[in-house]
Design a protein around this motif. Sequence first.
Motif, PDB file in Angstrom:
ATOM      1  N   SER A   1       0.066  -4.246   3.425  1.00  0.00           N
ATOM      2  CA  SER A   1      -0.721  -4.458   2.211  1.00  0.00           C
ATOM      3  C   SER A   1      -2.169  -4.815   2.512  1.00  0.00           C
TER       4      SER A   1
ATOM      5  N   GLY B   1      -4.652  -2.540   2.992  1.00  0.00           N
ATOM      6  CA  GLY B   1      -5.575  -1.475   2.612  1.00  0.00           C
ATOM      7  C   GLY B   1      -5.902  -0.507   3.724  1.00  0.00           C
TER       8      GLY B   1
ATOM      9  N   ASP C   1       0.829  -1.204   0.000  1.00  0.00           N
ATOM     10  CA  ASP C   1       0.000   0.000   0.000  1.00  0.00           C
ATOM     11  C   ASP C   1       0.862   1.253   0.000  1.00  0.00           C
TER      12      ASP C   1
ATOM     13  N   ASN D   1      -5.627   5.605   1.799  1.00  0.00           N
ATOM     14  CA  ASN D   1      -4.787   4.458   1.490  1.00  0.00           C
ATOM     15  C   ASN D   1      -5.026   4.041   0.038  1.00  0.00           C
TER      16      ASN D   1
ATOM     17  N   LYS E   1      -8.987   3.750   6.439  1.00  0.00           N
ATOM     18  CA  LYS E   1      -8.623   3.909   5.025  1.00  0.00           C
ATOM     19  C   LYS E   1      -8.654   5.374   4.597  1.00  0.00           C
TER      20      LYS E   1
ATOM     21  N   HIS F   1      -4.507   1.107  -2.132  1.00  0.00           N
ATOM     22  CA  HIS F   1      -4.277  -0.307  -1.831  1.00  0.00           C
ATOM     23  C   HIS F   1      -3.461  -1.010  -2.917  1.00  0.00           C
ATOM     24  N   ASN F   2      -2.304  -1.558  -2.506  1.00  0.00           N
ATOM     25  CA  ASN F   2      -1.477  -2.423  -3.357  1.00  0.00           C
ATOM     26  C   ASN F   2      -1.112  -1.790  -4.705  1.00  0.00           C
TER      27      ASN F   2
END
Length: 298
Positions: A214, A216, A122, A285, A256, A287-288
């Motif tokens: 990772s 999120g 993230d 955030n 998040k 995510h990934n």
Amino acid sequence: MKKILLIYNPNSGTRKSARYLSQVLEIFLSHGFTATALPTLQRGDGKKYVIEYGASHDIVVAMGGDGTYNEVVSGLIDSGLDSPLGYIPAGSTNDFAVSMGLSKNIPHAAEDICSGTPVPVDCGLFNDRSFTYVACFGAFAKASYDTPQDIKNHLGHLAYVLSGAATIPDIRPIHARVTVDGKLYEGNYLFGAVSNSTSMGGILKLKPEDVDLSDGLFELMLVKDSQDIIEIGDLVRAAAIQDYSNTSMLTFIEGKHFEFEIPEAVDWSLDGEYQKGVRNVHIENKHNVIHLIKKAGR
């Protein structure tokens, strides 16, 4: 042959990037890679190099401190590239590398990039600026970007401790309204951080089991103002054992989306780099969005 774009900061840490450059290039070549090495000469070069040259290379590698890594990540995100990313930590504290379990030995880190596997990680967005592992304000935050580079080079994370201690007489509580995924928190705070790391400046640490890079989610820490010597003692003990569950001075929340309403004069630190304060800050955030190369078992 696959091609590596190596972006290195010759002045980070104890200037290890420059000293190990030829050895790192030899390691890449021995594993069947050709490499283009570009030094960052001023702020923003890392991001610029990725945008200009990243698409023509198979792997992008950052060699330097967390600031160098931040710039390279920002270049990948802004250009929309999903290239595998390698990180050779060569800075003063290397907080993010510590959290990821990357080798602090430069030749070993280069070897790991050649034989490792990309894993999703993230990242964060602070209004329209990317960051990789921490956005913070308040006590000690200024030390991360205001400590002269030569002092960082010689003292490492101790430089942050000493510079932060020097600001203690100037520390003032900051009134802030913070909304985390729709829930409001309000108070007078000495320090606040949205992080995705087990270490911040080598000073504030979290247990590895409390942080998933990772998932999120980010971790928010808010340290409230207090004149109660018992509360302060509880916080010091909590920091020493990395267990913040029993201190009333600290709020610890995962989330998040984060909205901050905070005085405009309060500046921030993003991955140890200066960020001018604004009254309304949105942090989320992503995510990934990055695929960081990591050696299995580290």
